[in-house]
Design an enzyme around this catalytic site. Structure first.
Site, PDB file in Angstrom:
ATOM      1  NE  ARG A 114     -21.594  -2.757 -15.649  1.00 55.50           N
ATOM      2  CZ  ARG A 114     -21.128  -1.541 -15.296  1.00 55.50           C
ATOM      3  NH1 ARG A 114     -21.427  -0.344 -16.077  1.00 55.50           N
ATOM      4  NH2 ARG A 114     -20.754  -2.239 -13.720  1.00 55.50           N
ATOM      5  CG  HIS A 141     -23.614  -3.370  -9.342  1.00 55.49           C
ATOM      6  ND1 HIS A 141     -21.918  -3.963  -9.561  1.00 55.49           N
ATOM      7  CD2 HIS A 141     -21.953  -1.400  -9.498  1.00 55.49           C
ATOM      8  CE1 HIS A 141     -21.136  -3.894 -10.479  1.00 55.49           C
ATOM      9  NE2 HIS A 141     -21.511  -1.844 -10.614  1.00 55.49           N
ATOM     10  CD  GLN A 144     -19.161   0.313  -6.237  1.00 58.79           C
ATOM     11  OE1 GLN A 144     -19.170  -0.053  -7.896  1.00 58.79           O
ATOM     12  NE2 GLN A 144     -18.323   0.378  -5.361  1.00 58.79           N
ATOM     13  CG  ASP A 239     -25.743   5.553  -7.793  1.00 55.98           C
ATOM     14  OD1 ASP A 239     -24.600   6.314  -8.949  1.00 55.98           O
ATOM     15  OD2 ASP A 239     -25.948   4.047  -8.138  1.00 55.98           O
ATOM     16  CB  CYS A 280     -20.931   3.167  -6.951  1.00 62.04           C
ATOM     17  SG  CYS A 280     -21.766   4.051  -7.654  1.00 62.04           S
ATOM     18  NE  ARG A 308     -16.560  -3.048  -8.473  1.00 65.93           N
ATOM     19  CZ  ARG A 308     -17.067  -2.527  -9.396  1.00 65.93           C
ATOM     20  NH1 ARG A 308     -17.234  -1.432  -9.312  1.00 65.93           N
ATOM     21  NH2 ARG A 308     -17.238  -4.336 -10.398  1.00 65.93           N
TER      22      ARG A 308
HETATM   23  N1   CP Z   1     -19.434   1.072 -10.946  1.00 67.43           N
HETATM   24  C1   CP Z   1     -19.005   0.795 -11.301  1.00 67.43           C
HETATM   25  O1   CP Z   1     -19.373   0.215 -11.826  1.00 67.43           O
HETATM   26  O2   CP Z   1     -18.535   1.656 -12.229  1.00 67.43           O
HETATM   27  P1   CP Z   1     -18.426   1.169 -13.559  1.00 67.43           P
HETATM   28  O3   CP Z   1     -19.848   1.436 -14.439  1.00 67.43           O
HETATM   29  O4   CP Z   1     -17.747   1.976 -14.231  1.00 67.43           O
HETATM   30  O5   CP Z   1     -18.282  -0.221 -14.333  1.00 67.43           O
END
Ligand code: CP
Length: 356
Positions: A114, A141, A144, A239, A280, A308
């Site tokens: 990330r 992402h 996701q 979001d 998400c 997830r």
């Molecule tokens: N949806 C998501 O990626 O959550 P986090 O930021 O907690 O990983």
């Protein structure tokens, strides 16, 4: 072809940086694997397909779902994960990304990252010799997105197929917005981004989605008319309106989004009765969504969150398992244990281990 600890590569390395790098057929194949591994989890019988394997997890930003789902997925598959965060590794500061990618490739079987900038994941993937998985960047992402596609397929309106559904994404043009737009249009869905003009999906995203639609038969639209968009929605997705590095923009953003683009009971009342609510997470309750909607009967946000875990199991296996040689036989392991035992004895150690 590079060698891995404990096995030999038999297929080229595939990375998971953008769903656009894969065909609909390939992504469908991945969704089938996620379903299979979710069933295995329900039966408490996830096979240890990645036994003894290591996942290096780089996080330049905080995470709950991505971190926990990848780590738990690895453990369920018989491997383990290492949480690597800035300040604890040299990433891009005291060591180049190239060197980091090469070193992790020699010690880990798969890397998740990330990163603040999309280019960082792209560079890691270019230099790594093991699969690199994008765990969110400033652009997209994809893990996701695959999870959301799977979740949508579990919650289709009765008698409808994916390519007969409409996803309406309400609010800011986030990385999740781009990924949802891309995967929905790859699968022939209708995708609408409803947002104030200054926060709408940029033309370059729409261009990608339009090309997807030419192949899949879906559609893509961008509008300020959130009320009309939601009236045709099977899934209403939102979001966060701002991320941690946008806190100085909060007053301006709140002024332009609130109240029209908040997903509240009034807005959901405009959607067809069967329409589901998606997010998400993390969510700012009372900002982009109200408690009544996120905790209400149409919300599938915690199904998304659970999925997830199943999606990460599928992605890890899909990218990594086919590239690994067969695990060493118990006989071969015993052979090396015997050799170590004999070696240490010869050099003067009194080896306490009981020998058969
Ligand atoms: N949806 C998501 O990626 O959550 P986090 O930021 O907690 O990983």
């Amino acid at each position: 072809m590079p060698c891995l600890p404990g096995g030999h590569r038999i297929l080229p390395v595939k990375h998971f940086v953008d769903t656009q790098d894969f065909s609909r057929e390939e992504l469908s194949e991945l969704v089938g694997l996620i379903l299979l591994l979710k069933e295995a989890d329900r039966d408490g019988a996830v096979p240890d397909l990645l036994r003894g394997r290591s996942l290096g997890m780089i996080f330049e930003e905080p995470s709950t779902r991505t971190r926990v789902s990848f780590e738990v997925a690895m453990v369920k598959l018989g491997g383990h994960a290492l949480y690597l965060k800035p300040g604890e590794i040299h990433l891009g500061k005291r060591e180049s990304l190239y060197d980091t990618a090469k070193v992790l490739s020699r010690m880990c079987d798969v890397i998740e990252a990330r990163t603040l900038e999309h280019g960082t994941v792209v560079e890691l993937a270019a230099d790594a010799e093991v699969p690199v998985i994008n765990g969110l960047t400033d652009y997209n992402h994809p893990t996701q997105a695959v999870c959301d596609l799977f979740t949508i397929s579990e919650h289709l309106p009765p008698g409808r197929r994916l390519n007969e559904c409409t996803v309406v994404f309400v609010g800011d043009r986030t990385n999740v917005c781009s990924s949802t737009m891309f995967i929905a249009t790859q699968f022939g869905m209708n995708f609408v981004h409803a947002a104030p003009a200054a926060y709408q999906a940029p033309p370059e995203w729409v261009e990608i989605a339009t090309a997807n639609c030419a192949d899949s038969g879906g559609s893509v639209a961008v509008t300020e008319d959130v009320e009309a968009a939601v009236a045709a929605a099977d899934f209403v997705y939102t979001d966060l309106w701002w991320w941690v590095d946008q806190e100085d923009e909060i007053p301006a953003r709140r002024a332009v989004f609130m109240p029209r683009y908040q997903v509240n009971e009034e807005l959901m009342a405009r959607a067809p009765e069967h329409a589901k609510f998606m997010h998400c997470l993390p969510a700012s309750r009372g900002v982009e969504v109200t408690d009544a909607v996120i905790d209400g009967p149409r919300s599938i946000v915690f199904d998304q969150a659970e999925n997830r875990l199943h999606a990460e199991k599928g992605i890890l296996v899909w990218l990594t398992y086919p590239t690994l040689g067969p695990p060493a036989s118990p006989k071969l392991r015993q052979h090396y244990e015997d050799r170590v035992h004999d070696y240490l004895s010869q050099v003067g150690w009194e080896v306490a281990t009981a020998r058969p």
